[in-house]
Design an enzyme around this catalytic site. Sequence first.
Site, PDB file in Angstrom:
ATOM      1  N   SER A 123       0.841  -1.203   0.000  1.00 40.67           N
ATOM      2  CA  SER A 123       0.000   0.000   0.000  1.00 40.67           C
ATOM      3  C   SER A 123       0.870   1.245   0.000  1.00 40.67           C
ATOM      4  O   SER A 123       1.972   1.247   0.569  1.00 40.67           O
ATOM      5  CB  SER A 123      -0.863  -0.026   1.264  1.00 40.67           C
ATOM      6  OG  SER A 123      -1.460   1.231   1.465  1.00 40.67           O
ATOM      7  N   TYR A 147      -1.392  -0.677  10.752  1.00 38.73           N
ATOM      8  CA  TYR A 147      -1.690  -1.280   9.442  1.00 38.73           C
ATOM      9  C   TYR A 147      -0.514  -1.073   8.483  1.00 38.73           C
ATOM     10  O   TYR A 147      -0.031  -2.012   7.845  1.00 38.73           O
ATOM     11  CB  TYR A 147      -2.974  -0.658   8.872  1.00 38.73           C
ATOM     12  CG  TYR A 147      -3.197  -0.975   7.406  1.00 38.73           C
ATOM     13  CD1 TYR A 147      -3.532  -2.258   6.996  1.00 38.73           C
ATOM     14  CD2 TYR A 147      -3.063   0.018   6.424  1.00 38.73           C
ATOM     15  CE1 TYR A 147      -3.724  -2.551   5.642  1.00 38.73           C
ATOM     16  CE2 TYR A 147      -3.254  -0.265   5.074  1.00 38.73           C
ATOM     17  CZ  TYR A 147      -3.585  -1.543   4.686  1.00 38.73           C
ATOM     18  OH  TYR A 147      -3.769  -1.833   3.358  1.00 38.73           O
ATOM     19  N   LYS A 151       2.273  -3.817   6.587  1.00 40.35           N
ATOM     20  CA  LYS A 151       2.599  -3.912   5.156  1.00 40.35           C
ATOM     21  C   LYS A 151       4.118  -3.853   4.961  1.00 40.35           C
ATOM     22  O   LYS A 151       4.687  -4.611   4.175  1.00 40.35           O
ATOM     23  CB  LYS A 151       1.925  -2.778   4.382  1.00 40.35           C
ATOM     24  CG  LYS A 151       0.411  -2.910   4.305  1.00 40.35           C
ATOM     25  CD  LYS A 151       0.019  -4.080   3.428  1.00 40.35           C
ATOM     26  CE  LYS A 151      -1.456  -4.362   3.437  1.00 40.35           C
ATOM     27  NZ  LYS A 151      -1.823  -5.653   2.865  1.00 40.35           N
TER      28      LYS A 151
HETATM   29  P1  NAD Z   1     -11.086  -6.773   1.327  1.00 38.55           P
HETATM   30  O1  NAD Z   1     -11.307  -6.733   2.797  1.00 38.55           O
HETATM   31  O2  NAD Z   1     -12.258  -6.572   0.434  1.00 38.55           O
HETATM   32  O3  NAD Z   1     -10.371  -8.151   0.922  1.00 38.55           O
HETATM   33  C1  NAD Z   1      -9.548  -8.868   1.808  1.00 38.55           C
HETATM   34  C2  NAD Z   1     -10.054 -10.301   1.815  1.00 38.55           C
HETATM   35  O4  NAD Z   1      -9.226 -11.074   2.689  1.00 38.55           O
HETATM   36  C3  NAD Z   1     -11.484 -10.425   2.337  1.00 38.55           C
HETATM   37  O5  NAD Z   1     -12.218 -11.252   1.461  1.00 38.55           O
HETATM   38  C4  NAD Z   1     -11.321 -11.079   3.720  1.00 38.55           C
HETATM   39  O6  NAD Z   1     -12.451 -11.871   4.033  1.00 38.55           O
HETATM   40  C5  NAD Z   1     -10.054 -11.878   3.522  1.00 38.55           C
HETATM   41  N1  NAD Z   1      -9.286 -12.136   4.745  1.00 38.55           N
HETATM   42  C6  NAD Z   1      -8.944 -11.257   5.719  1.00 38.55           C
HETATM   43  N2  NAD Z   1      -8.186 -11.885   6.653  1.00 38.55           N
HETATM   44  C7  NAD Z   1      -8.035 -13.168   6.236  1.00 38.55           C
HETATM   45  C8  NAD Z   1      -7.359 -14.309   6.761  1.00 38.55           C
HETATM   46  N3  NAD Z   1      -6.682 -14.245   7.911  1.00 38.55           N
HETATM   47  N4  NAD Z   1      -7.426 -15.480   6.083  1.00 38.55           N
HETATM   48  C9  NAD Z   1      -8.112 -15.555   4.910  1.00 38.55           C
HETATM   49  N5  NAD Z   1      -8.786 -14.520   4.369  1.00 38.55           N
HETATM   50  C10 NAD Z   1      -8.731 -13.332   5.028  1.00 38.55           C
HETATM   51  O7  NAD Z   1      -9.928  -5.720   0.992  1.00 38.55           O
HETATM   52  P2  NAD Z   1      -9.418  -5.181  -0.397  1.00 38.55           P
HETATM   53  O8  NAD Z   1      -9.773  -3.747  -0.486  1.00 38.55           O
HETATM   54  O9  NAD Z   1      -9.788  -6.101  -1.482  1.00 38.55           O
HETATM   55  O10 NAD Z   1      -7.849  -5.247  -0.126  1.00 38.55           O
HETATM   56  C11 NAD Z   1      -7.070  -6.357  -0.530  1.00 38.55           C
HETATM   57  C12 NAD Z   1      -5.649  -6.145  -0.074  1.00 38.55           C
HETATM   58  O11 NAD Z   1      -5.165  -4.920  -0.626  1.00 38.55           O
HETATM   59  C13 NAD Z   1      -5.473  -6.029   1.439  1.00 38.55           C
HETATM   60  O12 NAD Z   1      -4.294  -6.710   1.800  1.00 38.55           O
HETATM   61  C14 NAD Z   1      -5.334  -4.543   1.660  1.00 38.55           C
HETATM   62  O13 NAD Z   1      -4.575  -4.254   2.803  1.00 38.55           O
HETATM   63  C15 NAD Z   1      -4.623  -4.106   0.399  1.00 38.55           C
HETATM   64  N6  NAD Z   1      -4.872  -2.705   0.050  1.00 38.55           N
HETATM   65  C16 NAD Z   1      -6.143  -2.251  -0.100  1.00 38.55           C
HETATM   66  C17 NAD Z   1      -6.369  -0.917  -0.393  1.00 38.55           C
HETATM   67  C18 NAD Z   1      -7.787  -0.373  -0.538  1.00 38.55           C
HETATM   68  O14 NAD Z   1      -7.967   0.841  -0.480  1.00 38.55           O
HETATM   69  N7  NAD Z   1      -8.787  -1.193  -0.752  1.00 38.55           N
HETATM   70  C19 NAD Z   1      -5.289  -0.030  -0.556  1.00 38.55           C
HETATM   71  C20 NAD Z   1      -3.998  -0.536  -0.413  1.00 38.55           C
HETATM   72  C21 NAD Z   1      -3.790  -1.876  -0.104  1.00 38.55           C
END
Ligand code: NAD
Length: 334
Positions: A123, A147, A151
């Site tokens: 991120s 958080y 990362k």
């Molecule tokens: P999201 O919450 O929609 O997706 C994450 C998924 O991981 C979910 O389906 C959740 O159920 C699953 N999950 C969480 N913990 C788990 C575990 N211990 N075991 C198995 N499954 C687990 O989030 P997203 O927006 O799709 O983000 C995906 C990734 O991208 C994350 O790692 C997040 O930190 C990173 N990210 C997101 C953003 C954003 O703005 N959306 C920005 C930068 C980075």
Amino acid sequence: MKILVTGGAGYIGSHTCVELLESQHDVVVVDNFSNSSPKAVERVEALTNKKITCYEVDICDVELAQVFEEHQFDAVIHFAGLKAVGESTKEPLSYYQHNVQGSLNLLRMMKKHGVKTLIFSSSATVYGQAKIVPIDETSQLQPQSPYGQTKLMVEQMCKDLSAAQDDFTAVMLRYFNPVGAHQSGMIGENPTGIPNNLLPFISQVAVGTHPELRVFGNDYNTVDGTGVRDYIHVVDLAQGHVKALEALHQSNQFTTLNLGSGKGYSVLEVVDAFSKLNDVKVPTIFVPRRQGDVEICYAACDKANQLLDWETKLSLSDMVIDTWRWQTNNPQGY
Ligand code: NAD
Ligand code: UDP
């Protein structure tokens, strides 16, 4: 290639599964559904007319071993984890558990089973309060929240593993602000509770769930005084993952890449585009700055553009129109 997608039922994961399947890769999903629904996976299958093998498994648990025993993966795309900055300051241990311990467990499984390529969801938050924009990959790393720390810790683990194991490929994709939804309106972001992020909140104001958008600060040194961010359409972002996989798989290196659009838009520019293009009202009020917010944040994406032969294709108009289509087609989410 046969790809394990952790967190594949989530927002970015589900969109990436679509792009992987459309590029003829096989997909196996592992998700504990803590922040998603199995329906997202079903919708990806319906959209692509392809099958996904899906396991309800927590990446921290021993059951992950069985998934690796049943499949020989060519690569892992690792989305699973917790992602709310504010929550991470209140529940830091959950963040270290799911994000760091979960990733460690995953890396151990990959090592044991000879899986040598990892694409990781990092991120822009690893840069913290960057003073110079656009932010490139050499900018100082100074995350401001638990958080963000998780990362950076996972990035460090991957870097160390890559130094120790010559044939290990680790690609850290540092996302800027992912927004929008698939053009079909079948999959999109499904936040639980009151959203913190701008686009989901605007959508909820537009449907009447909240009376107005509180704009955090109008005294920044920007085009109209409101904060500027680099919004990237989730479909462009998802395609970046496929490109990263195809270009860097077998590069045997640790690589960090910004994925953004390289353009900054203010809060009011986004609100204006949303309300004009969707013909809806989005009342706003100005409130003081949100603690921890930066004034301007946008990416230098030259490295990703060059290494992956990738660039964003979708505009702010696509982002706001697709967000609204998803919201109106699915007022209750999945
Ligand atoms: P999201 O919450 O929609 O997706 C994450 C998924 O991981 C979910 O389906 C959740 O159920 C699953 N999950 C969480 N913990 C788990 C575990 N211990 N075991 C198995 N499954 C687990 O989030 P997203 O927006 O799709 O983000 C995906 C990734 O991208 C994350 O790692 C997040 O930190 C990173 N990210 C997101 C953003 C954003 O703005 N959306 C920005 C930068 C980075
Ligand atoms: N923002 C806002 N009101 C909200 C949510 C966000 O004014 O209800 C602003 C926020 O201050 C920032 C921009 O919108 O300038 C993007 O915020 P978001 O939380 O989506 O992303 P981040 O700040 O984490 O980059």
